[in-house]
Write a protein that holds these residues in place. Structure first.
Motif, PDB file in Angstrom:
ATOM      1  N   ARG A 144     -21.544  15.009  33.532  1.00  0.00           N
ATOM      2  CA  ARG A 144     -21.673  16.363  34.064  1.00  0.00           C
ATOM      3  C   ARG A 144     -23.131  16.744  34.320  1.00  0.00           C
ATOM      4  NH1 ARG A 144     -18.420  20.768  30.758  1.00  0.00           N
ATOM      5  NH2 ARG A 144     -16.736  19.513  31.657  1.00  0.00           N
ATOM      6  N   HIS A 145     -24.053  16.222  33.511  1.00  0.00           N
ATOM      7  CA  HIS A 145     -25.422  16.755  33.554  1.00  0.00           C
ATOM      8  C   HIS A 145     -26.512  15.756  33.952  1.00  0.00           C
ATOM      9  CE1 HIS A 145     -24.612  20.764  31.900  1.00  0.00           C
ATOM     10  NE2 HIS A 145     -23.743  20.191  31.111  1.00  0.00           N
ATOM     11  N   ILE A 146     -26.239  14.474  33.955  1.00  0.00           N
ATOM     12  CA  ILE A 146     -27.342  13.526  34.124  1.00  0.00           C
ATOM     13  C   ILE A 146     -27.950  13.576  35.518  1.00  0.00           C
ATOM     14  CG2 ILE A 146     -25.952  11.524  34.800  1.00  0.00           C
ATOM     15  CD1 ILE A 146     -27.889   9.899  32.910  1.00  0.00           C
ATOM     16  N   ASP A 147     -27.156  13.857  36.539  1.00  0.00           N
ATOM     17  CA  ASP A 147     -27.721  13.913  37.891  1.00  0.00           C
ATOM     18  C   ASP A 147     -28.710  15.069  38.038  1.00  0.00           C
ATOM     19  OD1 ASP A 147     -26.389  11.681  38.735  1.00  0.00           O
ATOM     20  OD2 ASP A 147     -24.783  12.753  39.772  1.00  0.00           O
ATOM     21  N   ARG A 148     -28.390  16.206  37.443  1.00  0.00           N
ATOM     22  CA  ARG A 148     -29.296  17.347  37.534  1.00  0.00           C
ATOM     23  C   ARG A 148     -30.549  17.102  36.697  1.00  0.00           C
ATOM     24  NH1 ARG A 148     -26.602  23.118  36.943  1.00  0.00           N
ATOM     25  NH2 ARG A 148     -28.668  23.643  37.768  1.00  0.00           N
ATOM     26  N   ALA A 149     -30.393  16.417  35.550  1.00  0.00           N
ATOM     27  CA  ALA A 149     -31.562  16.070  34.744  1.00  0.00           C
ATOM     28  C   ALA A 149     -32.478  15.137  35.530  1.00  0.00           C
ATOM     29  CB  ALA A 149     -31.126  15.426  33.433  1.00  0.00           C
ATOM     30  N   TYR A 150     -31.871  14.192  36.227  1.00  0.00           N
ATOM     31  CA  TYR A 150     -32.653  13.253  37.046  1.00  0.00           C
ATOM     32  C   TYR A 150     -33.356  13.985  38.190  1.00  0.00           C
ATOM     33  CZ  TYR A 150     -33.596   9.733  40.598  1.00  0.00           C
ATOM     34  OH  TYR A 150     -34.194   8.966  41.567  1.00  0.00           O
ATOM     35  N   ALA A 151     -32.639  14.868  38.870  1.00  0.00           N
ATOM     36  CA  ALA A 151     -33.222  15.589  40.004  1.00  0.00           C
ATOM     37  C   ALA A 151     -34.422  16.422  39.555  1.00  0.00           C
ATOM     38  CB  ALA A 151     -32.171  16.475  40.661  1.00  0.00           C
ATOM     39  N   LEU A 152     -34.291  17.088  38.413  1.00  0.00           N
ATOM     40  CA  LEU A 152     -35.402  17.889  37.895  1.00  0.00           C
ATOM     41  C   LEU A 152     -36.585  16.991  37.544  1.00  0.00           C
ATOM     42  CD1 LEU A 152     -36.710  20.469  36.828  1.00  0.00           C
ATOM     43  CD2 LEU A 152     -35.467  20.126  34.674  1.00  0.00           C
ATOM     44  N   ALA A 153     -36.310  15.884  36.863  1.00  0.00           N
ATOM     45  CA  ALA A 153     -37.390  14.964  36.483  1.00  0.00           C
ATOM     46  C   ALA A 153     -38.074  14.389  37.718  1.00  0.00           C
ATOM     47  CB  ALA A 153     -36.838  13.845  35.607  1.00  0.00           C
ATOM     48  N   LEU A 154     -37.307  14.096  38.756  1.00  0.00           N
ATOM     49  CA  LEU A 154     -37.884  13.536  39.969  1.00  0.00           C
ATOM     50  C   LEU A 154     -38.813  14.541  40.656  1.00  0.00           C
ATOM     51  CD1 LEU A 154     -37.924  11.050  41.815  1.00  0.00           C
ATOM     52  CD2 LEU A 154     -36.028  12.076  43.089  1.00  0.00           C
ATOM     53  N   ARG A 155     -38.411  15.806  40.686  1.00  0.00           N
ATOM     54  CA  ARG A 155     -39.269  16.825  41.282  1.00  0.00           C
ATOM     55  C   ARG A 155     -40.529  17.039  40.449  1.00  0.00           C
ATOM     56  NH1 ARG A 155     -37.094  19.177  45.541  1.00  0.00           N
ATOM     57  NH2 ARG A 155     -34.841  19.278  45.792  1.00  0.00           N
ATOM     58  N   MET A 156     -40.401  16.899  39.149  1.00  0.00           N
ATOM     59  CA  MET A 156     -41.559  17.089  38.281  1.00  0.00           C
ATOM     60  C   MET A 156     -42.524  15.911  38.343  1.00  0.00           C
ATOM     61  SD  MET A 156     -41.554  19.980  36.441  1.00  0.00           S
ATOM     62  CE  MET A 156     -42.482  19.540  34.970  1.00  0.00           C
ATOM     63  N   LEU A 157     -41.967  14.696  38.414  1.00  0.00           N
ATOM     64  CA  LEU A 157     -42.793  13.496  38.295  1.00  0.00           C
ATOM     65  C   LEU A 157     -43.089  12.801  39.617  1.00  0.00           C
ATOM     66  CD1 LEU A 157     -41.032  11.904  35.191  1.00  0.00           C
ATOM     67  CD2 LEU A 157     -43.248  13.052  35.221  1.00  0.00           C
ATOM     68  N   ARG A 158     -42.189  12.968  40.616  1.00  0.00           N
ATOM     69  CA  ARG A 158     -42.289  12.273  41.892  1.00  0.00           C
ATOM     70  C   ARG A 158     -42.435  10.770  41.693  1.00  0.00           C
ATOM     71  NH1 ARG A 158     -42.190  14.706  46.251  1.00  0.00           N
ATOM     72  NH2 ARG A 158     -43.371  13.127  47.415  1.00  0.00           N
ATOM     73  N   ASN A 159     -41.674  10.246  40.753  1.00  0.00           N
ATOM     74  CA  ASN A 159     -41.650   8.813  40.479  1.00  0.00           C
ATOM     75  C   ASN A 159     -40.230   8.457  40.058  1.00  0.00           C
ATOM     76  OD1 ASN A 159     -41.818   6.501  38.293  1.00  0.00           O
ATOM     77  ND2 ASN A 159     -43.543   6.223  39.701  1.00  0.00           N
ATOM     78  N   VAL A 160     -39.579   7.621  40.836  1.00  0.00           N
ATOM     79  CA  VAL A 160     -38.159   7.339  40.630  1.00  0.00           C
ATOM     80  C   VAL A 160     -37.897   6.704  39.269  1.00  0.00           C
ATOM     81  CG1 VAL A 160     -36.208   5.959  41.457  1.00  0.00           C
ATOM     82  CG2 VAL A 160     -37.653   7.191  43.088  1.00  0.00           C
ATOM     83  N   ALA A 161     -38.655   5.669  38.941  1.00  0.00           N
ATOM     84  CA  ALA A 161     -38.413   4.948  37.689  1.00  0.00           C
ATOM     85  C   ALA A 161     -38.617   5.851  36.479  1.00  0.00           C
ATOM     86  CB  ALA A 161     -39.328   3.723  37.607  1.00  0.00           C
ATOM     87  N   ASP A 162     -39.704   6.628  36.486  1.00  0.00           N
ATOM     88  CA  ASP A 162     -39.963   7.533  35.362  1.00  0.00           C
ATOM     89  C   ASP A 162     -38.886   8.608  35.268  1.00  0.00           C
ATOM     90  OD1 ASP A 162     -42.190   6.169  34.585  1.00  0.00           O
ATOM     91  OD2 ASP A 162     -43.636   7.571  35.442  1.00  0.00           O
ATOM     92  N   ALA A 163     -38.440   9.117  36.422  1.00  0.00           N
ATOM     93  CA  ALA A 163     -37.398  10.149  36.411  1.00  0.00           C
ATOM     94  C   ALA A 163     -36.102   9.605  35.830  1.00  0.00           C
ATOM     95  CB  ALA A 163     -37.172  10.675  37.830  1.00  0.00           C
ATOM     96  N   GLU A 164     -35.747   8.375  36.168  1.00  0.00           N
ATOM     97  CA  GLU A 164     -34.542   7.762  35.602  1.00  0.00           C
ATOM     98  C   GLU A 164     -34.663   7.632  34.094  1.00  0.00           C
ATOM     99  OE1 GLU A 164     -34.042   4.092  37.654  1.00  0.00           O
ATOM    100  OE2 GLU A 164     -33.075   5.023  39.403  1.00  0.00           O
ATOM    101  N   ASP A 165     -35.846   7.199  33.627  1.00  0.00           N
ATOM    102  CA  ASP A 165     -36.059   7.045  32.185  1.00  0.00           C
ATOM    103  C   ASP A 165     -35.943   8.380  31.469  1.00  0.00           C
ATOM    104  OD1 ASP A 165     -36.455   4.340  32.471  1.00  0.00           O
ATOM    105  OD2 ASP A 165     -38.655   4.457  32.430  1.00  0.00           O
ATOM    106  N   VAL A 166     -36.531   9.417  32.048  1.00  0.00           N
ATOM    107  CA  VAL A 166     -36.494  10.740  31.420  1.00  0.00           C
ATOM    108  C   VAL A 166     -35.058  11.248  31.343  1.00  0.00           C
ATOM    109  CG1 VAL A 166     -37.096  13.172  31.743  1.00  0.00           C
ATOM    110  CG2 VAL A 166     -38.844  11.411  31.977  1.00  0.00           C
ATOM    111  N   ALA A 167     -34.296  11.091  32.424  1.00  0.00           N
ATOM    112  CA  ALA A 167     -32.912  11.558  32.431  1.00  0.00           C
ATOM    113  C   ALA A 167     -32.085  10.837  31.378  1.00  0.00           C
ATOM    114  CB  ALA A 167     -32.303  11.363  33.816  1.00  0.00           C
ATOM    115  N   GLN A 168     -32.234   9.527  31.297  1.00  0.00           N
ATOM    116  CA  GLN A 168     -31.481   8.771  30.300  1.00  0.00           C
ATOM    117  C   GLN A 168     -31.901   9.136  28.881  1.00  0.00           C
ATOM    118  OE1 GLN A 168     -30.411   4.612  31.089  1.00  0.00           O
ATOM    119  NE2 GLN A 168     -31.648   4.752  32.934  1.00  0.00           N
ATOM    120  N   ASP A 169     -33.213   9.225  28.679  1.00  0.00           N
ATOM    121  CA  ASP A 169     -33.701   9.563  27.340  1.00  0.00           C
ATOM    122  C   ASP A 169     -33.209  10.938  26.892  1.00  0.00           C
ATOM    123  OD1 ASP A 169     -35.027   7.174  27.267  1.00  0.00           O
ATOM    124  OD2 ASP A 169     -37.019   8.016  27.654  1.00  0.00           O
ATOM    125  N   SER A 170     -33.163  11.895  27.824  1.00  0.00           N
ATOM    126  CA  SER A 170     -32.731  13.243  27.467  1.00  0.00           C
ATOM    127  C   SER A 170     -31.263  13.251  27.048  1.00  0.00           C
ATOM    128  CB  SER A 170     -32.948  14.199  28.638  1.00  0.00           C
ATOM    129  OG  SER A 170     -32.106  13.877  29.737  1.00  0.00           O
TER     130      SER A 170
END
Length: 206
Positions: A44-70
Protein backbone atom coordinates in the motif's frame (compact mmCIF):
# COMPACT_ATOMS: atom_id res chain seq x y z
CA UNK A 1 8.52 0.48 -9.06
CA UNK A 2 10.09 -2.94 -9.14
CA UNK A 3 11.48 -3.56 -5.70
CA UNK A 4 11.26 -6.37 -3.20
CA UNK A 5 11.30 -6.30 0.58
CA UNK A 6 13.51 -9.12 1.77
CA UNK A 7 11.41 -11.98 3.06
CA UNK A 8 11.60 -12.93 6.72
CA UNK A 9 10.31 -15.87 8.65
CA UNK A 10 7.13 -14.15 9.81
CA UNK A 11 4.06 -15.85 11.10
CA UNK A 12 1.19 -15.13 8.74
CA UNK A 13 -2.10 -14.27 10.34
CA UNK A 14 -5.60 -14.82 9.08
CA UNK A 15 -6.19 -13.98 5.40
CA UNK A 16 -6.87 -10.28 4.93
CA UNK A 17 -9.86 -9.13 2.90
CA UNK A 18 -8.40 -7.38 -0.16
CA UNK A 19 -7.99 -3.63 0.35
CA UNK A 20 -10.57 -3.45 3.14
CA UNK A 21 -8.50 -2.94 6.28
CA UNK A 22 -7.20 0.46 7.34
CA UNK A 23 -3.60 1.03 8.32
CA UNK A 24 -4.31 1.02 12.04
CA UNK A 25 -5.93 -2.42 11.84
CA UNK A 26 -2.99 -3.74 9.85
CA UNK A 27 -0.58 -2.29 12.41
CA UNK A 28 -2.50 -3.92 15.25
CA UNK A 29 -2.14 -7.27 13.48
CA UNK A 30 1.55 -6.61 12.85
CA UNK A 31 2.06 -6.16 16.59
CA UNK A 32 0.87 -9.76 16.85
CA UNK A 33 3.58 -10.77 14.35
CA UNK A 34 1.18 -11.03 11.43
CA UNK A 35 3.40 -11.12 8.33
CA UNK A 36 0.45 -10.95 5.94
CA UNK A 37 -0.65 -7.64 7.44
CA UNK A 38 2.87 -6.36 6.91
CA UNK A 39 2.82 -7.45 3.27
CA UNK A 40 -0.40 -5.53 2.63
CA UNK A 41 0.98 -2.43 4.34
CA UNK A 42 4.15 -2.59 2.25
CA UNK A 43 2.20 -2.93 -0.99
CA UNK A 44 0.00 0.00 0.00
CA UNK A 45 2.76 2.47 0.88
CA UNK A 46 6.11 1.57 -0.68
CA UNK A 47 5.50 3.29 -4.02
CA UNK A 48 4.70 6.60 -2.34
CA UNK A 49 7.72 6.22 -0.05
CA UNK A 50 9.87 5.65 -3.13
CA UNK A 51 8.38 8.61 -5.00
CA UNK A 52 9.04 10.93 -2.06
CA UNK A 53 12.61 9.65 -1.66
CA UNK A 54 13.24 10.07 -5.38
CA UNK A 55 12.09 13.69 -5.32
CA UNK A 56 14.23 14.35 -2.28
CA UNK A 57 17.37 12.59 -3.49
CA UNK A 58 17.08 12.56 -7.32
CA UNK A 59 18.94 9.25 -7.29
CA UNK A 60 17.10 6.06 -8.20
CA UNK A 61 19.26 3.58 -6.31
CA UNK A 62 19.31 5.64 -3.10
CA UNK A 63 15.55 6.22 -3.32
CA UNK A 64 14.92 2.48 -3.62
CA UNK A 65 17.14 1.82 -0.59
CA UNK A 66 15.37 4.47 1.48
CA UNK A 67 11.91 3.13 0.58
CA UNK A 68 12.87 -0.43 1.46
CA UNK A 69 14.63 0.58 4.65
CA UNK A 70 11.63 2.62 5.79
CA UNK A 71 9.29 -0.34 5.34
CA UNK A 72 11.69 -2.70 7.13
CA UNK A 73 11.76 -0.20 10.01
CA UNK A 74 7.96 -0.33 10.13
CA UNK A 75 8.28 -4.04 10.93
CA UNK A 76 11.20 -3.85 13.35
CA UNK A 77 9.54 -0.99 15.29
CA UNK A 78 6.01 -2.43 15.21
CA UNK A 79 5.83 -2.97 18.97
CA UNK A 80 6.47 0.72 19.65
CA UNK A 81 3.54 1.86 17.51
CA UNK A 82 0.95 3.79 19.54
CA UNK A 83 -2.54 3.86 17.98
CA UNK A 84 -3.94 7.37 17.60
CA UNK A 85 -0.62 9.14 18.05
CA UNK A 86 -0.08 9.73 14.31
CA UNK A 87 -1.19 8.22 11.04
CA UNK A 88 1.07 5.52 9.70
CA UNK A 89 1.69 7.51 6.51
CA UNK A 90 2.82 10.50 8.59
CA UNK A 91 5.25 8.33 10.55
CA UNK A 92 6.52 6.69 7.36
CA UNK A 93 7.10 10.00 5.60
CA UNK A 94 9.02 11.27 8.60
CA UNK A 95 11.30 8.22 8.42
CA UNK A 96 11.80 8.74 4.68
CA UNK A 97 12.50 12.48 4.95
CA UNK A 98 14.97 12.06 7.81
CA UNK A 99 16.81 9.29 5.98
CA UNK A 100 16.96 11.37 2.81
CA UNK A 101 18.36 14.35 4.68
CA UNK A 102 21.02 12.12 6.24
CA UNK A 103 22.02 10.81 2.80
CA UNK A 104 22.08 14.27 1.23
CA UNK A 105 24.58 15.37 3.87
CA UNK A 106 27.07 12.67 2.88
CA UNK A 107 29.86 14.25 0.78
CA UNK A 108 29.62 11.68 -2.02
CA UNK A 109 25.86 12.12 -2.41
CA UNK A 110 25.52 15.88 -2.40
CA UNK A 111 25.46 16.35 -6.16
CA UNK A 112 24.21 13.01 -7.51
CA UNK A 113 21.42 13.39 -10.03
CA UNK A 114 20.54 10.38 -12.17
CA UNK A 115 16.77 10.75 -12.49
CA UNK A 116 15.57 10.02 -16.04
CA UNK A 117 13.44 12.55 -17.84
CA UNK A 118 9.69 12.07 -17.16
CA UNK A 119 8.02 9.92 -19.80
CA UNK A 120 4.81 11.16 -21.38
CA UNK A 121 2.49 9.44 -23.83
CA UNK A 122 2.48 12.51 -26.02
CA UNK A 123 4.06 13.30 -29.39
CA UNK A 124 7.34 15.20 -29.23
CA UNK A 125 5.90 18.54 -30.23
CA UNK A 126 7.84 21.70 -29.51
CA UNK A 127 5.41 22.48 -26.67
CA UNK A 128 5.81 19.03 -25.12
CA UNK A 129 9.60 19.15 -25.27
CA UNK A 130 9.54 22.62 -23.72
CA UNK A 131 7.31 21.42 -20.90
CA UNK A 132 9.64 18.51 -20.18
CA UNK A 133 12.63 20.81 -20.07
CA UNK A 134 10.98 23.28 -17.70
CA UNK A 135 9.67 20.45 -15.51
CA UNK A 136 13.21 19.08 -15.33
CA UNK A 137 14.45 22.55 -14.38
CA UNK A 138 11.84 22.68 -11.62
CA UNK A 139 12.96 19.31 -10.24
CA UNK A 140 16.60 20.42 -10.26
CA UNK A 141 15.70 23.72 -8.62
CA UNK A 142 13.88 21.92 -5.81
CA UNK A 143 16.91 19.67 -5.37
CA UNK A 144 19.07 22.74 -4.73
CA UNK A 145 16.91 24.04 -1.89
CA UNK A 146 18.11 23.60 1.70
CA UNK A 147 17.01 20.28 3.21
CA UNK A 148 14.04 21.49 5.24
CA UNK A 149 12.75 23.76 2.48
CA UNK A 150 13.04 20.98 -0.09
CA UNK A 151 11.14 18.59 2.16
CA UNK A 152 8.38 21.11 2.90
CA UNK A 153 7.93 22.06 -0.77
CA UNK A 154 7.89 18.41 -1.87
CA UNK A 155 5.33 17.40 0.74
CA UNK A 156 3.09 20.42 0.10
CA UNK A 157 3.02 20.51 -3.69
CA UNK A 158 3.72 16.96 -4.81
CA UNK A 159 2.19 14.99 -1.92
CA UNK A 160 -0.52 17.65 -1.37
CA UNK A 161 -0.20 17.60 2.41
CA UNK A 162 -1.47 20.29 4.74
CA UNK A 163 0.86 22.36 6.88
CA UNK A 164 -0.19 20.54 10.04
CA UNK A 165 0.84 17.13 8.74
CA UNK A 166 4.05 18.54 7.26
CA UNK A 167 4.86 19.97 10.69
CA UNK A 168 4.43 16.50 12.21
CA UNK A 169 6.67 14.93 9.60
CA UNK A 170 9.40 17.52 9.97
CA UNK A 171 9.07 17.68 13.76
CA UNK A 172 8.41 21.41 13.82
CA UNK A 173 5.56 23.92 14.09
CA UNK A 174 2.96 25.02 11.55
CA UNK A 175 4.38 28.54 11.54
CA UNK A 176 7.84 27.15 10.83
CA UNK A 177 6.41 25.17 7.89
CA UNK A 178 4.77 28.32 6.53
CA UNK A 179 8.15 30.05 6.70
CA UNK A 180 9.89 27.14 4.99
CA UNK A 181 7.35 27.16 2.15
CA UNK A 182 7.63 30.92 1.70
CA UNK A 183 11.42 30.79 1.50
CA UNK A 184 11.27 27.73 -0.72
CA UNK A 185 8.97 29.47 -3.19
CA UNK A 186 11.25 32.49 -3.22
CA UNK A 187 14.21 30.26 -4.03
CA UNK A 188 12.32 28.55 -6.83
CA UNK A 189 11.19 31.85 -8.33
CA UNK A 190 14.82 32.91 -8.50
CA UNK A 191 16.00 29.62 -10.03
CA UNK A 192 13.17 29.52 -12.58
CA UNK A 193 13.33 33.16 -13.60
CA UNK A 194 12.55 33.49 -17.29
CA UNK A 195 10.52 30.26 -17.54
CA UNK A 196 7.39 30.69 -19.64
CA UNK A 197 5.52 27.72 -18.20
CA UNK A 198 3.15 28.59 -15.37
CA UNK A 199 3.66 26.72 -12.11
CA UNK A 200 1.02 29.01 -10.65
CA UNK A 201 0.22 27.04 -7.54
CA UNK A 202 3.85 26.40 -6.65
CA UNK A 203 5.21 29.83 -7.44
CA UNK A 204 2.21 31.96 -6.47
CA UNK A 205 2.68 35.05 -4.38
CA UNK A 206 1.59 34.96 -0.75
Amino acid sequence: MAMMIQSTSLRSGDPLPPETLDDETLLARMKQDDGEAYRVLVERHIDRAYALALRMLRNVADAEDVAQDSMVKAWTHRQSWEPGRARFSTWLYRVVVNRCIDLRRLPNNANIDDVPEPAEDLPDTVDTLHRREVYSRLERAIGKLPDQQRAAVTLAYFEEMGNGEIAQILGTTVSAVESLLKRGRQGLRHSLRGSELEFRQLLAQE
